[in-house]
Design a protein around this motif. Sequence first.
Motif, PDB file in Angstrom:
ATOM      1  N   ARG A 110       0.829  -1.205   0.000  1.00  0.00           N
ATOM      2  CA  ARG A 110       0.000   0.000   0.000  1.00  0.00           C
ATOM      3  C   ARG A 110       0.863   1.254   0.000  1.00  0.00           C
ATOM      4  O   ARG A 110       0.520   2.256  -0.620  1.00  0.00           O
ATOM      5  CB  ARG A 110      -0.952   0.021   1.194  1.00  0.00           C
ATOM      6  CG  ARG A 110      -0.265   0.060   2.547  1.00  0.00           C
ATOM      7  CD  ARG A 110      -1.294   0.055   3.677  1.00  0.00           C
ATOM      8  NE  ARG A 110      -0.651   0.142   4.970  1.00  0.00           N
ATOM      9  CZ  ARG A 110      -0.256   1.277   5.527  1.00  0.00           C
ATOM     10  NH1 ARG A 110      -0.435   2.411   4.881  1.00  0.00           N
ATOM     11  NH2 ARG A 110       0.325   1.285   6.705  1.00  0.00           N
ATOM     12  N   ALA A 180       1.405  -4.964  -5.971  1.00  0.00           N
ATOM     13  CA  ALA A 180       0.988  -6.263  -5.436  1.00  0.00           C
ATOM     14  C   ALA A 180       2.079  -6.878  -4.559  1.00  0.00           C
ATOM     15  O   ALA A 180       3.251  -6.899  -4.926  1.00  0.00           O
ATOM     16  CB  ALA A 180       0.649  -7.221  -6.577  1.00  0.00           C
ATOM     17  N   SER A 181       1.678  -7.370  -3.407  1.00  0.00           N
ATOM     18  CA  SER A 181       2.580  -8.108  -2.523  1.00  0.00           C
ATOM     19  C   SER A 181       2.582  -9.572  -2.943  1.00  0.00           C
ATOM     20  O   SER A 181       1.826  -9.982  -3.841  1.00  0.00           O
ATOM     21  CB  SER A 181       2.100  -7.991  -1.076  1.00  0.00           C
ATOM     22  OG  SER A 181       0.834  -8.637  -0.936  1.00  0.00           O
ATOM     23  N   THR A 183       1.391 -12.017  -1.275  1.00  0.00           N
ATOM     24  CA  THR A 183       0.054 -12.529  -0.964  1.00  0.00           C
ATOM     25  C   THR A 183      -0.933 -12.151  -2.050  1.00  0.00           C
ATOM     26  O   THR A 183      -1.772 -12.962  -2.462  1.00  0.00           O
ATOM     27  CB  THR A 183      -0.423 -11.982   0.391  1.00  0.00           C
ATOM     28  OG1 THR A 183       0.501 -12.379   1.420  1.00  0.00           O
ATOM     29  CG2 THR A 183      -1.808 -12.526   0.742  1.00  0.00           C
ATOM     30  N   ASP A 184      -0.840 -10.906  -2.536  1.00  0.00           N
ATOM     31  CA  ASP A 184      -1.716 -10.466  -3.635  1.00  0.00           C
ATOM     32  C   ASP A 184      -1.473 -11.305  -4.881  1.00  0.00           C
ATOM     33  O   ASP A 184      -2.420 -11.700  -5.578  1.00  0.00           O
ATOM     34  CB  ASP A 184      -1.456  -8.992  -3.960  1.00  0.00           C
ATOM     35  CG  ASP A 184      -1.818  -8.065  -2.828  1.00  0.00           C
ATOM     36  OD1 ASP A 184      -2.727  -8.395  -2.057  1.00  0.00           O
ATOM     37  OD2 ASP A 184      -1.176  -6.999  -2.710  1.00  0.00           O
ATOM     38  N   ARG A 188      -4.172 -13.488  -7.008  1.00  0.00           N
ATOM     39  CA  ARG A 188      -4.487 -13.123  -8.391  1.00  0.00           C
ATOM     40  C   ARG A 188      -4.134 -14.226  -9.375  1.00  0.00           C
ATOM     41  O   ARG A 188      -4.827 -14.437 -10.369  1.00  0.00           O
ATOM     42  CB  ARG A 188      -3.731 -11.842  -8.765  1.00  0.00           C
ATOM     43  CG  ARG A 188      -4.201 -10.591  -8.054  1.00  0.00           C
ATOM     44  CD  ARG A 188      -5.540 -10.114  -8.578  1.00  0.00           C
ATOM     45  NE  ARG A 188      -5.466  -9.726  -9.978  1.00  0.00           N
ATOM     46  CZ  ARG A 188      -5.153  -8.501 -10.400  1.00  0.00           C
ATOM     47  NH1 ARG A 188      -4.858  -7.563  -9.510  1.00  0.00           N
ATOM     48  NH2 ARG A 188      -5.136  -8.216 -11.684  1.00  0.00           N
ATOM     49  N   ASP A 233      -6.606   2.144 -10.687  1.00  0.00           N
ATOM     50  CA  ASP A 233      -6.719   1.132  -9.642  1.00  0.00           C
ATOM     51  C   ASP A 233      -7.189   1.761  -8.339  1.00  0.00           C
ATOM     52  O   ASP A 233      -8.018   1.195  -7.616  1.00  0.00           O
ATOM     53  CB  ASP A 233      -5.367   0.451  -9.411  1.00  0.00           C
ATOM     54  CG  ASP A 233      -4.975  -0.452 -10.568  1.00  0.00           C
ATOM     55  OD1 ASP A 233      -5.847  -0.722 -11.422  1.00  0.00           O
ATOM     56  OD2 ASP A 233      -3.814  -0.864 -10.624  1.00  0.00           O
TER      57      ASP A 233
END
Length: 236
Positions: A110, A180-181, A183-184, A188, A233
């Motif tokens: 973020r 994006a991490s 985890t993301d 995805r 986004d």
Amino acid sequence: MVIDSQPDLAVVGQAGDGAAALALLAEVEADVVLMDVRMPRMDGIEATRRLTAGDGAPRVVVLTTFDLDEYVVSAIGAGASGFLLKDAEPEELLAAVRTVHAGDAVIAARATRALLQHVGPLLADEHDGAAAPAAPGGAGGAAGADPAGAPAPARAADAAALEALTPREREVLELMARGASNTDLMARLFVSEATVKTHVGRVLAKTGSRDRVQAVVLAYRCGLVRPEDLLRDAEG
């Protein structure tokens, strides 16, 4: 100090300017350096450039504010591994030190997304052939050089690195550039953490990037991701 309050972290030195920081780091060993951009004698950008040029150099996290966007881009181009807002909460600072040291996510997604919404246009300027902004106390770059100081041959190398990626690796890089991490990426792409780390590792290796931030800068320089993509986004 917040860092010294942690059992796994310790402050090994402090310096008031870039030149003093380099002198200190020649005497003491550090894993992570928190580097302010604006300092007397030698600014944080030049200090970062000189520090990361050597073998086994510590990772650098640039401390910045939104009104110093162009200097953030220059610092990332100089070899910084991430950036953090000066008013970040102590927990964010500690997390940044640990993640940068681990060489993984660099900075929370973020925070990366929020900052790239501001510095993305500056990175994209290079793709359009705009002149580079001046570093603090320095002169602006010539037309055709990017804000991080990359000349035309470097841009060609970036494009070649991008061409070397497989379609999946290119997709991973694009998602990384959108903040994006790991985890993301797992969510995805519907893959395991181990697979994500393999993809990220291959992207870094093929693009010659030290870490995710450097790869994201490349994605912007090549036009793989544009500032309006991040803005869209955020609005979505």
